[in-house]
Design an enzyme around this catalytic site. Structure first.
Site, PDB file in Angstrom:
ATOM      1  N   CYS A 187      -5.092  15.765 -51.010  1.00 10.27           N
ATOM      2  CA  CYS A 187      -3.478  15.115 -50.691  1.00 10.27           C
ATOM      3  C   CYS A 187      -2.506  15.819 -51.296  1.00 10.27           C
ATOM      4  O   CYS A 187      -2.363  15.994 -52.944  1.00 10.27           O
ATOM      5  CB  CYS A 187      -4.245  14.081 -50.853  1.00 10.27           C
ATOM      6  SG  CYS A 187      -3.038  12.583 -51.002  1.00 10.27           S
TER       7      CYS A 187
ATOM      8  N   GLU B  20      -5.295  14.169 -46.134  1.00  9.03           N
ATOM      9  CA  GLU B  20      -4.121  13.263 -46.026  1.00  9.03           C
ATOM     10  C   GLU B  20      -2.582  14.616 -47.001  1.00  9.03           C
ATOM     11  O   GLU B  20      -2.620  14.576 -48.138  1.00  9.03           O
ATOM     12  CB  GLU B  20      -4.715  12.298 -46.954  1.00  9.03           C
ATOM     13  CG  GLU B  20      -3.345  11.012 -46.427  1.00  9.03           C
ATOM     14  CD  GLU B  20      -4.030   9.816 -46.959  1.00  9.03           C
ATOM     15  OE1 GLU B  20      -3.541   9.451 -47.772  1.00  9.03           O
ATOM     16  OE2 GLU B  20      -4.554   9.216 -45.453  1.00  9.03           O
TER      17      GLU B  20
ATOM     18  N   TYR C  79       1.615  15.239 -47.044  1.00  6.60           N
ATOM     19  CA  TYR C  79       2.761  15.232 -46.284  1.00  6.60           C
ATOM     20  C   TYR C  79       4.274  16.211 -46.589  1.00  6.60           C
ATOM     21  O   TYR C  79       3.764  16.730 -46.839  1.00  6.60           O
ATOM     22  CB  TYR C  79       3.331  13.813 -46.998  1.00  6.60           C
ATOM     23  CG  TYR C  79       3.147  13.382 -48.198  1.00  6.60           C
ATOM     24  CD1 TYR C  79       3.765  14.268 -49.201  1.00  6.60           C
ATOM     25  CD2 TYR C  79       1.927  13.157 -48.341  1.00  6.60           C
ATOM     26  CE1 TYR C  79       3.066  14.112 -51.050  1.00  6.60           C
ATOM     27  CE2 TYR C  79       1.775  12.571 -49.878  1.00  6.60           C
ATOM     28  CZ  TYR C  79       2.610  13.569 -51.613  1.00  6.60           C
ATOM     29  OH  TYR C  79       2.146  13.316 -52.224  1.00  6.60           O
TER      30      TYR C  79
END
Lengths: 475, 423
Positions: free
Chosen positions: B381, B421, B423
């Protein structure tokens, strides 16, 4: 993978900031572009938030990002597909040599002409479609119109980049001229005739995006084979965007047909006047629009016999559709091809050298592809149990370019006298009455999830959104 | 017929009624699994590796169709070329007749190694699981939101403290939200949405901003109906231009007692295993640490209550400097026999730049053992740019240990063992 820089004034994945001269030249062109967009882009739509697809990189994960954007803020830019390492020329006289990263001096004029002609069609589409936003049959369709519009605008950018980067002062002048011409304007029209025709209603728009944007696919595919590598890489990326335009047309017509068939079954009639009174577009009218757009579009491929086409191929500027997938010598010196000709008032086939018939080869590939889609429309009619078939007209019907321009031919391919043509033309091409009727149906429907009476809703929303998704937010 | 013949597969099909034959999918498919004739575009089930590269570029949506099929009975290319419409899904009875039991989970096609094995053609995302670990607790999702009966739930700010060093340009906050008597059950790894107060420049309410939950399932404070979030104040965009993040600044400026509108929870696959002997490898940067903090803290509470059975915890945590690393102090205080912590700092003055993947390579021997153990789950992440490096490091660790990445990568995905995950 090539990601796109959006921090530059002009979004790009070509390291524009490393070439200050080019960057300045394009930045000088940009305000004129924005002014052109302000003047000629969709009417009364500057302030809407539209659910648009924007590329953030040219790889599969990055090039279809969706979000609500105001059209003037759409990130028009210069995106090239990643370079293929050690790409070789794969057809024509230079076959086997390294692909060109720069323009060879001897082919400069021809390449510029090809790029300008392609480039000119892009703003022309925007100009042809600018009034349609006011009569959209749904928010979904309005969004699709806007998507097509911004991408046509971006395709203009793609060609202007090539002109500025590789053609010096000539290129800059051609870039300015692209913003000066106007579709349908008498004293400074667009280069190709189909792009000067009006697109006054949504049936015309869907026919245009089905037939004429499909011409775009074939032209772009042929250019994607080019030995001039920057042109090949640019057009490859444009093709991925062009696919959506064809989808708008194919599904648009399909939905009109579906709605018509539904009304025919409900009312148990094929009486045109009753169907028109019920506010749907009768199938014979759809056939006449099809005849018109098909015939105007196949003219875009140029004369049946063309020494220019041979030169473009021999010199490696423009290949055939799917050149790389064809199994022949890719030089075509000894081959021949059959083209239609007129002799003694009759259509006859004539063998001509393959190289001179390359426009015809591309046209025939196009025709085959177009027929496939028309057959899919026929499936919709067949499924409704209605005995009617749409057909593409004969290749010689209603032609204005090449040998066939001299003769009047029926949609079935029968040569006619002028009197016969005049007596029947309204059965074959949209008449003033047809256009007035279709025009009368065009009213604006923009409530989310609602559709005009003459068109069925789509099977799927854009990006799998629901039917009542707010594709356009009217601020 | 051997056992593999009885497997079910998820077969990728194209809807011929919607497809416009534009060739985008065929042009884009990296493994040449898509082909066409004059009638249809079709996918070869033997070649398709479910990489999904064709999905988003398709202008029609026709590409996104899937059918559970027995491997041996998958629709052939020849058969698909004759279709005018998609066949209906097979019923449980029909599948049973073909030898596939109703409870057989479809296995996805093996993930082939990238064509030339070169980093720039490596698609890390294809190895990410869409299924949670088999022992994960059931996650509730979308209890509040536009499509739910209740559009939002109101939370009260119960705490807002800074968790990076004070006085530095980067400002990360630990925000605690309390839901009082209203239900908002969340699990470690899930996220919630916050709707910033006010309107945007065109006068419309702001869109929700999503944040990972940083506290365990029984609350930031055990037994309380609250949760915490880790939020970094955004004052620059990715290019370094000044921009004031709407959500992050709203959240970082909240005072205790303020009310906040929340939607969610979201996420049903980035969930931790419940099985207490399972191992967890956590790889994160910056505020990507939020779900890792939640998992670590849940394991710590289990250990305190004596319910922990020795599953290993390993953490790779990257930041520019240690001052910018959220929870640096508390992490240092955790017992070494409870969690194996590896910090990577990329901007420590006079030190070489170190990234999480560098540390992973240094710990290859331990990671190889964990990779080979089917009780190990991996969580990544943080910034998107770390993802490819991390998955490549895992691939190299596997290959150096003599494990086949082709098999391993496919297993990590199919068994819900690798979660990405970024971004």
């Amino acid at each position: 993978m090539s990601s796109i820089t959006y921090s530059d004034k002009i979004p790009n994945n070509v390291n524009l900031s490393e070439d200050r001269t080019l960057q300045r030249a394009l930045e000088q062109w940009q305000p004129n572009y924005l002014k052109w967009w302000g003047d000629m882009g969709p009417d009364d739509s500057q302030n809407f938030d539209v659910y648009l697809r924007t590329a953030v990189s040219v790889d599969p994960q990055g090039w279809a990002q969706f979000g609500h954007v105001k059209m003037p803020d759409y990130r028009w830019g210069i995106f090239l597909n990643p370079a293929e390492k050690d790409r070789k020329i794969h057809f024509g006289d230079h076959k086997g040599e390294d692909a060109w990263q720069d323009v060879p001096g001897e082919y400069r004029a021809n390449l510029r002409r090809i790029i300008v002609t392609q480039g000119d069609t892009e703003p022309a589409s925007v100009e042809q479609q600018r009034h349609l936003g006011l009569t959209a049959p749904s928010q979904y369709d309005l969004r699709n119109l806007f998507q097509v519009n911004v991408e046509e605008g971006r395709h203009l950018w793609a060609m202007v980049y090539l002109l500025h980067k590789y053609f010096g002062r000539d290129g800059r002048e051609e870039g300015e001229a692209l913003l000066a011409r106007r579709s349908g304007q008498e004293n400074n029209p667009r280069i190709l005739q189909a792009f000067n025709e009006e697109t006054p209603d949504w049936l015309s728009f869907f026919m245009f995006t089905y037939f004429t944007d499909r011409d775009g696919k074939f032209q772009l595919c042929a250019l994607a084979e080019s030995s001039f590598d920057p042109l090949a890489r640019t057009t490859k990326f444009m093709l991925t965007e062009e696919a959506h335009h064809m989808f708008v047309g194919e599904s648009g017509i399909s939905r009109i047909i579906q709605r018509t068939c539904q009304a025919m079954n409900e009312m148990k009639t094929d009486d045109v006047s009753k169907l028109r009174a019920a506010g749907v577009i009768d199938l014979p009218t759809i056939q006449r629009y099809l005849n018109f757009h098909f015939s105007v579009t196949i003219d875009l491929f140029g004369a049946d016999e063309s020494s220019n086409a041979a030169t473009f191929y021999n010199t490696g500027l423009k290949g055939r559709f799917e050149e790389g997938k064809r199994m022949d010598d890719h030089q075509l010196k000894g081959g021949t091809y059959k083209v239609l000709n007129v002799q003694g008032g009759q259509l006859v086939e004539k063998e001509v050298p393959m190289l001179n018939a390359l426009n015809e080869v591309l046209r025939d590939d196009y025709i085959k592809d177009s027929i496939g889609g028309v057959e899919r429309w026929n499936k919709v009619i067949e499924k409704s149990g209605i005995p009617f078939k749409l057909k593409v007209p004969h290749k010689a019907f209603h032609r204005n370019i090449g040998a066939l321009a001299q003769v009047k031919v029926s949609p079935e391919g029968r040569v006619l006298s002028d009197a016969e043509w005049k007596a029947n033309v309204d059965n074959w091409l949209p008449s003033e009455t047809d256009r007035a009727f279709v025009g009368s149906l065009m009213g604006r429907v923009v409530e989310a999830g609602k559709f005009a009476n003459w068109i069925a809703p789509p099977m799927l929303g854009i990006n799998r959104q629901s039917a009542d998704f707010e594709y356009v937010r009217f601020n | 017929m051997d056992m593999s013949d009885l497997q079910a597969i998820k077969q990728h099909l194209i809807d011929p009624e919607i497809c416009i034959r534009c060739n985008t999918c065929e042009a884009i498919c990296p493994v040449a699994a898509i082909t066409h004739d004059t009638r249809n575009y079709v996918v070869d089930a033997d070649k398709c590796n479910l990489c999904m590269d064709c999905i988003s570029p398709c202008p029609t949506g026709s590409i996104d169709n899937w059918r559970n099929m027995p491997r041996v009975g998958a629709y052939s290319v020849e058969e698909q070329l004759t279709w005018d419409e998609l066949p209906p899904e097979l019923t449980v009875e029909q599948l049973a007749e073909l030898g596939v039991a109703a409870d057989t989970p479809p296995v996805e096609a093996p993930v082939p190694q990238s064509a030339a094995g070169v980093p720039d053609s490596f698609n890390s995302a294809q190895y990410g699981a869409t299924l949670p670990p088999w022992s994960a607790a059931h996650a509730y999702t979308n209890l509040y939101g536009p499509k739910a009966a209740e559009k939002t739930i109101t939370a009260t700010v119960a705490g807002n403290v800074r968790v990076t060093a004070v006085g530095h340009e980067y400002d990360t906050h630990h925000v605690v939200l309390d839901f009082g008597s209203l239900p908002l059950p969340v699990l470690e790894g899930q996220s919630i949405g916050i709707i910033p107060r006010g309107v945007d420049a065109s006068g419309r309410p702001h869109h929700a901003r999503q944040y990972s939950v940083a506290s365990p399932r029984n609350g930031e404070r055990p037994g309380y109906n609250n949760l915490s979030l880790t939020i970094k104040r955004v004052l620059q965009d990715h290019q370094g231009n000044a921009v004031r993040g709407v959500g992050s600044n709203y959240m970082c400026d909240l005072q205790v007692g303020d009310k906040v509108q929340v939607i969610g929870p979201f996420g049903a696959s980035f969930l931790m295993p419940n099985q207490p002997r399972s191992h967890i490898v956590m790889i994160c940067t910056g505020t990507g640490s939020a779900p890792m903090r939640a998992m670590t803290e849940w394991r710590r509470r289990l250990r305190q209550s004596g319910k922990f059975e020795g599953g290993k915890l390993m953490l790779f945590f990257g930041a520019r400097t240690k001052e910018e690393l959220p929870y640096f102090g508390p992490l240092q205080n955790l017992p070494k026999d409870f969690i194996d912590i590896n910090f990577a700092f990329s901007r420590t003055p006079e030190q070489p730049k170190r990234y999480v993947q560098d540390l992973m390579r240094e710990r290859a021997a331990d990671l190889a053992d964990l990779l080979a153990d089917s009780n190990t789950y991996f969580y990544v992440c943080g910034l998107k740019s770390m993802e490819e490096g991390v998955v490549l490091a895992l691939r190299d660790v596997a290959q150096q240990a003599g494990l086949s990445w082709e098999t391993m990568g496919a297993a990590l995905k199919a068994e819900g063992r690798l979660h990405l995950e970024t971004y």
